[in-house]
Design an enzyme around this catalytic site. Structure first.
Site, PDB file in Angstrom:
ATOM      1  N   HIS A  64      63.479  51.629  58.115  1.00 41.41           N
ATOM      2  CA  HIS A  64      62.398  52.570  58.395  1.00 41.41           C
ATOM      3  C   HIS A  64      62.503  53.076  59.829  1.00 41.41           C
ATOM      4  O   HIS A  64      63.127  52.467  60.688  1.00 41.41           O
ATOM      5  CB  HIS A  64      61.023  51.946  58.125  1.00 41.41           C
ATOM      6  CG  HIS A  64      60.467  51.146  59.253  1.00 41.41           C
ATOM      7  ND1 HIS A  64      59.762  51.713  60.298  1.00 41.41           N
ATOM      8  CD2 HIS A  64      60.511  49.819  59.515  1.00 41.41           C
ATOM      9  CE1 HIS A  64      59.398  50.758  61.145  1.00 41.41           C
ATOM     10  NE2 HIS A  64      59.836  49.602  60.691  1.00 41.41           N
ATOM     11  N   CYS A  65      61.869  54.229  60.043  1.00 40.41           N
ATOM     12  CA  CYS A  65      61.752  54.812  61.383  1.00 40.41           C
ATOM     13  C   CYS A  65      60.331  55.355  61.480  1.00 40.41           C
ATOM     14  O   CYS A  65      59.434  54.884  60.787  1.00 40.41           O
ATOM     15  CB  CYS A  65      62.812  55.891  61.613  1.00 40.41           C
ATOM     16  SG  CYS A  65      62.681  57.305  60.500  1.00 40.41           S
ATOM     17  N   LYS A  66      60.128  56.348  62.289  1.00 43.41           N
ATOM     18  CA  LYS A  66      58.778  56.900  62.451  1.00 43.41           C
ATOM     19  C   LYS A  66      58.350  57.696  61.221  1.00 43.41           C
ATOM     20  O   LYS A  66      57.264  57.504  60.700  1.00 43.41           O
ATOM     21  CB  LYS A  66      58.720  57.779  63.706  1.00 43.41           C
ATOM     22  CG  LYS A  66      57.352  58.380  63.966  1.00 43.41           C
ATOM     23  CD  LYS A  66      57.359  59.213  65.237  1.00 43.41           C
ATOM     24  CE  LYS A  66      56.005  59.856  65.471  1.00 43.41           C
ATOM     25  NZ  LYS A  66      56.021  60.695  66.674  1.00 43.41           N
ATOM     26  N   GLY A  68      60.922  58.892  58.616  1.00 44.77           N
ATOM     27  CA  GLY A  68      61.835  58.804  57.488  1.00 44.77           C
ATOM     28  C   GLY A  68      63.193  59.439  57.667  1.00 44.77           C
ATOM     29  O   GLY A  68      64.104  59.163  56.895  1.00 44.77           O
ATOM     30  N   PHE A  93      57.129  54.620  59.342  1.00 47.13           N
ATOM     31  CA  PHE A  93      56.034  53.843  59.940  1.00 47.13           C
ATOM     32  C   PHE A  93      54.725  54.621  59.893  1.00 47.13           C
ATOM     33  O   PHE A  93      53.657  54.047  59.689  1.00 47.13           O
ATOM     34  CB  PHE A  93      56.400  53.446  61.365  1.00 47.13           C
ATOM     35  CG  PHE A  93      55.412  52.520  62.007  1.00 47.13           C
ATOM     36  CD1 PHE A  93      55.306  51.207  61.618  1.00 47.13           C
ATOM     37  CD2 PHE A  93      54.586  52.966  63.040  1.00 47.13           C
ATOM     38  CE1 PHE A  93      54.397  50.338  62.196  1.00 47.13           C
ATOM     39  CE2 PHE A  93      53.681  52.113  63.642  1.00 47.13           C
ATOM     40  CZ  PHE A  93      53.575  50.792  63.220  1.00 47.13           C
TER      41      PHE A  93
END
Length: 101
Positions: A64-66, A68, A93
């Site tokens: 995951h990141c901020k 996608g 996130f």
């Protein structure tokens, strides 16, 4: 491998599962807020960390990141490197926290 929704991940965590979660955001982003149990490996550090992840090649990894997009790149990269069960957290996130999780 299909991506995973924030709700599905949360339900699995509530059921006591501890999937391998890799946060590919920058360290400062991870320090500001994180998903319980996630390890932080910024996207640009993934190539140098591959040996550390080798034992997970056939296990589920959730990235995951901020929002996608970086994690989609991480999923593609890991898949190219022979990882067989990589899933991207849909919406990243932001979606996970917006869902009230």
């Amino acid at each position: 491998m299909p991506d995973i929704t924030p709700t599905e991940l949360h339900q699995r965590q509530q059921a006591g599962e501890t999937p391998t979660i890799i946060d590919v955001r920058e360290t400062w982003e991870h320090e500001e807020g994180r998903i319980a149990g996630a390890q932080n490996i910024p996207l640009n550090s993934l190539p140098e960390k591959l040996d550390d992840l080798d034992e997970l090649k056939d296990q589920e990894i959730i990235v995951h990141c901020k929002g996608g997009s970086r994690s989609a790149s991480a999923k593609a990269y890991l898949t190219q490197q022979g990882f067989t069960n990589v899933r991207n957290l849909e919406g990243g996130f932001q979606a996970y926290t917006a869902a009230g999780i």
